[in-house]
Design a protein around this motif. Sequence first.
Motif, PDB file in Angstrom:
ATOM      1  N   GLU A 349       7.219  -2.343 -10.399  1.00  0.00           N
ATOM      2  CA  GLU A 349       7.523  -0.905 -10.542  1.00  0.00           C
ATOM      3  C   GLU A 349       6.320  -0.059 -10.151  1.00  0.00           C
ATOM      4  O   GLU A 349       6.440   0.950  -9.443  1.00  0.00           O
ATOM      5  N   ALA A 350       5.143  -0.477 -10.583  1.00  0.00           N
ATOM      6  CA  ALA A 350       3.931   0.265 -10.254  1.00  0.00           C
ATOM      7  C   ALA A 350       3.648   0.226  -8.757  1.00  0.00           C
ATOM      8  O   ALA A 350       3.221   1.221  -8.165  1.00  0.00           O
ATOM      9  N   THR A 351       3.910  -0.907  -8.134  1.00  0.00           N
ATOM     10  CA  THR A 351       3.741  -1.028  -6.687  1.00  0.00           C
ATOM     11  C   THR A 351       4.652  -0.046  -5.957  1.00  0.00           C
ATOM     12  O   THR A 351       4.223   0.658  -5.034  1.00  0.00           O
ATOM     13  N   TYR A 352       5.900   0.013  -6.376  1.00  0.00           N
ATOM     14  CA  TYR A 352       6.868   0.883  -5.716  1.00  0.00           C
ATOM     15  C   TYR A 352       6.463   2.353  -5.834  1.00  0.00           C
ATOM     16  O   TYR A 352       6.659   3.145  -4.908  1.00  0.00           O
ATOM     17  N   LEU A 353       5.882   2.729  -6.963  1.00  0.00           N
ATOM     18  CA  LEU A 353       5.516   4.127  -7.205  1.00  0.00           C
ATOM     19  C   LEU A 353       4.202   4.518  -6.535  1.00  0.00           C
ATOM     20  O   LEU A 353       4.000   5.693  -6.216  1.00  0.00           O
ATOM     21  N   THR A 354       3.306   3.570  -6.340  1.00  0.00           N
ATOM     22  CA  THR A 354       1.948   3.943  -5.903  1.00  0.00           C
ATOM     23  C   THR A 354       1.612   3.578  -4.466  1.00  0.00           C
ATOM     24  O   THR A 354       0.723   4.199  -3.875  1.00  0.00           O
ATOM     25  N   TYR A 355       2.293   2.607  -3.868  1.00  0.00           N
ATOM     26  CA  TYR A 355       1.925   2.227  -2.502  1.00  0.00           C
ATOM     27  C   TYR A 355       2.267   3.288  -1.455  1.00  0.00           C
ATOM     28  O   TYR A 355       1.441   3.618  -0.608  1.00  0.00           O
ATOM     29  N   PRO A 356       3.510   3.838  -1.444  1.00  0.00           N
ATOM     30  CA  PRO A 356       3.872   4.767  -0.360  1.00  0.00           C
ATOM     31  C   PRO A 356       2.933   5.954  -0.159  1.00  0.00           C
ATOM     32  O   PRO A 356       2.641   6.303   0.990  1.00  0.00           O
ATOM     33  N   PRO A 357       2.424   6.613  -1.229  1.00  0.00           N
ATOM     34  CA  PRO A 357       1.536   7.753  -0.973  1.00  0.00           C
ATOM     35  C   PRO A 357       0.282   7.412  -0.171  1.00  0.00           C
ATOM     36  O   PRO A 357      -0.246   8.261   0.556  1.00  0.00           O
ATOM     37  N   TRP A 358      -0.180   6.158  -0.272  1.00  0.00           N
ATOM     38  CA  TRP A 358      -1.399   5.779   0.444  1.00  0.00           C
ATOM     39  C   TRP A 358      -1.174   5.643   1.941  1.00  0.00           C
ATOM     40  O   TRP A 358      -2.139   5.535   2.721  1.00  0.00           O
ATOM     41  N   THR A 359       0.082   5.658   2.372  1.00  0.00           N
ATOM     42  CA  THR A 359       0.332   5.599   3.818  1.00  0.00           C
ATOM     43  C   THR A 359      -0.103   6.884   4.509  1.00  0.00           C
ATOM     44  O   THR A 359      -0.225   6.913   5.741  1.00  0.00           O
ATOM     45  N   ILE A 360      -0.337   7.946   3.739  1.00  0.00           N
ATOM     46  CA  ILE A 360      -0.769   9.224   4.319  1.00  0.00           C
ATOM     47  C   ILE A 360      -2.288   9.271   4.456  1.00  0.00           C
ATOM     48  O   ILE A 360      -2.831   9.960   5.312  1.00  0.00           O
ATOM     49  N   GLY A 361      -2.991   8.519   3.621  1.00  0.00           N
ATOM     50  CA  GLY A 361      -4.447   8.562   3.625  1.00  0.00           C
ATOM     51  C   GLY A 361      -5.037   8.188   4.968  1.00  0.00           C
ATOM     52  O   GLY A 361      -4.532   7.306   5.660  1.00  0.00           O
ATOM     53  N   SER A 362      -6.108   8.870   5.342  1.00  0.00           N
ATOM     54  CA  SER A 362      -6.817   8.727   6.619  1.00  0.00           C
ATOM     55  C   SER A 362      -5.930   9.009   7.825  1.00  0.00           C
ATOM     56  O   SER A 362      -6.220   8.589   8.934  1.00  0.00           O
ATOM     57  N   GLY A 363      -4.858   9.756   7.594  1.00  0.00           N
ATOM     58  CA  GLY A 363      -3.972  10.158   8.690  1.00  0.00           C
ATOM     59  C   GLY A 363      -2.610   9.515   8.570  1.00  0.00           C
ATOM     60  O   GLY A 363      -2.489   8.305   8.377  1.00  0.00           O
ATOM     61  N   SER A 364      -1.574  10.322   8.689  1.00  0.00           N
ATOM     62  CA  SER A 364      -0.201   9.846   8.558  1.00  0.00           C
ATOM     63  C   SER A 364       0.181   8.946   9.733  1.00  0.00           C
ATOM     64  O   SER A 364      -0.570   8.790  10.708  1.00  0.00           O
ATOM     65  N   GLN A 365       1.378   8.377   9.663  1.00  0.00           N
ATOM     66  CA  GLN A 365       1.880   7.544  10.756  1.00  0.00           C
ATOM     67  C   GLN A 365       1.894   8.321  12.077  1.00  0.00           C
ATOM     68  O   GLN A 365       1.565   7.763  13.140  1.00  0.00           O
ATOM     69  N   GLU A 366       2.274   9.583  12.000  1.00  0.00           N
ATOM     70  CA  GLU A 366       2.332  10.379  13.227  1.00  0.00           C
ATOM     71  C   GLU A 366       0.950  10.533  13.850  1.00  0.00           C
ATOM     72  O   GLU A 366       0.788  10.459  15.072  1.00  0.00           O
ATOM     73  N   ILE A 367      -0.068  10.744  13.019  1.00  0.00           N
ATOM     74  CA  ILE A 367      -1.430  10.868  13.515  1.00  0.00           C
ATOM     75  C   ILE A 367      -1.894   9.560  14.151  1.00  0.00           C
ATOM     76  O   ILE A 367      -2.489   9.552  15.248  1.00  0.00           O
ATOM     77  N   GLN A 368      -1.626   8.432  13.471  1.00  0.00           N
ATOM     78  CA  GLN A 368      -2.044   7.136  14.023  1.00  0.00           C
ATOM     79  C   GLN A 368      -1.373   6.887  15.378  1.00  0.00           C
ATOM     80  O   GLN A 368      -2.027   6.405  16.329  1.00  0.00           O
ATOM     81  N   LYS A 369      -0.111   7.204  15.492  1.00  0.00           N
ATOM     82  CA  LYS A 369       0.603   6.949  16.751  1.00  0.00           C
ATOM     83  C   LYS A 369       0.131   7.890  17.857  1.00  0.00           C
ATOM     84  O   LYS A 369       0.107   7.502  19.037  1.00  0.00           O
ATOM     85  N   ASN A 370      -0.249   9.112  17.492  1.00  0.00           N
ATOM     86  CA  ASN A 370      -0.838  10.005  18.493  1.00  0.00           C
ATOM     87  C   ASN A 370      -2.146   9.432  19.032  1.00  0.00           C
ATOM     88  O   ASN A 370      -2.415   9.491  20.244  1.00  0.00           O
TER      89      ASN A 370
END
Length: 381
Positions: A349-370
Motif C-alpha cells: 500500500e505504501a509503495t502504491y501511494l509513494t512511488y508515482p510522485p517520484w516519477t516527476i522528480g528531476s523532470g517529468s516523462q515529457e522532459i526526459q523524452k524531449n
Amino acid sequence: RFRQEVRDFLGKEMPPDWMAVEFNPEQELETKEDWAFCRSLRRKMAEKGWLSLWWPKEYGGQGRSRIDYIILREEIFYRGAVGFDGLACIMLAPVLLAYGTEEQKRKHLTPIARGEVQWCQGFSEPNAGSDLASVTMRAREDGDYFVVDGQKCWTAMGQHADWGFFLVRTDPNAAKHRGLSFLLVDMKTPGISINPVYNLLGHPHWNEVFFDGVRVPKENLVGGKNQGWYVATNVLNSERVSIEQYAICRRALDRLLQYVKQKEPLAENPVIRHKLAALATEAEVCRLFCYHTAWMQDKGLNPIHEASMGKSFADDVMVHIADAGLQILGLYGQLGRGSKWAPLAGTIEATYLTYPPWTIGSGSQEIQKNIIAIVGLRLPR
C-alpha cells in the motif's frame, strides 16, 4: 568483494526488523532519536570514505570508480538504509568539483565527506517545475551580497538542512535560461522560513521555503553570475542516474515475490507468473541503464540523453511494480502499516501511494523524452 563489504556493513548496523518503504528512507524518521541514528550511520559511512568514494583524493575522496559508487548506492537503497545524503553526495558534489572555486571546494566538500552536514535542494517553485527556467526567486546585488526574495516548493529535506543550493534569477531582463544563478545558502540565515509538505503516508519530506530579504554572500555563487542554468542541468543530470529507483523497485519486487512463493495458488497462476517475469525483466534493464551511464562517466563521457533514458524507463518500472503489487494482493493490498491483516506489513500500500510522485522528480516523462529527442536523436527543438 566491495558489494559484499557494503552488505556486511548494513547487516551489522541496521536494525534487523528495519523495513523501509519510502523512496528516501529519511522520510520515515520522526523522532530526535531517529535522526541521531541517521547521523551516526552517516558518520560511519564517512569513516569508510563511502560518501566521497569517487572524488579526487585531494578533496577527501578515494579516487574509486563510478561503478563502485553505483554499487554502494544500489546496496544502501535496496536495504532502505538511512544516512546517505544523496542531495549532497549525488547532486551537489559533482557540480562543486566541476564549477566550484577552490575555496568553495575546501569549505563544502570536506564536511560532506565527513558526514557532518545535511543539504537541501531549492529548484522548483509554484509556477516553475518541469519548466525550471521559469523560476522567479529574485536575487539582487547589494555590495558583497545577493539579497534574495521569493518562494521555493518541493524542497527536499529543507526542514533538516544546514545548507541548501538554490536556483535564483539574477537578471530578470535576460532570456529565461540566461538570467539564472546558482547559490549556496546557509539555512540558518535570517529571513528564511519553512513549512513542511506531507505526502500520502503523512511523512514530511518536502517543504515550502520562503526567502524574505535573505542576504547571501557573493562568495557562495557557483559557476558565475547568470550561468546557473548550466550548473543546474548538471545537477539534474547527476540525479537522473537512477540506481536508487532501481534499488527500491527491486526491493518491492523481491518482497512481492516472497509473498507469492508462500501462496501456492498465486505462484501457480500463469497471469501472475508472467507479470512477475515481465517486472523482473524491466527491473534488470533499468539496472543496466544505470551501470551503463556510470561506465560512461568513468570513461570521461557526459551521459546526458542516456541518463534521461534510464530515468524515463525507471519511472515506468516504479509505476508498474506499484500497480502489480496492488493487483496481486487484491483488497488486502490496500491495508496499511499497522494493520494485522496487511500482507508484507503494509509495504505494498505504501509503495502504491509513494512511488508515482517520484516519477516527476528531476523532470517529468515529457522532459526526459524531449532531452532524448533533442540531444540523443538530434531532432529539432
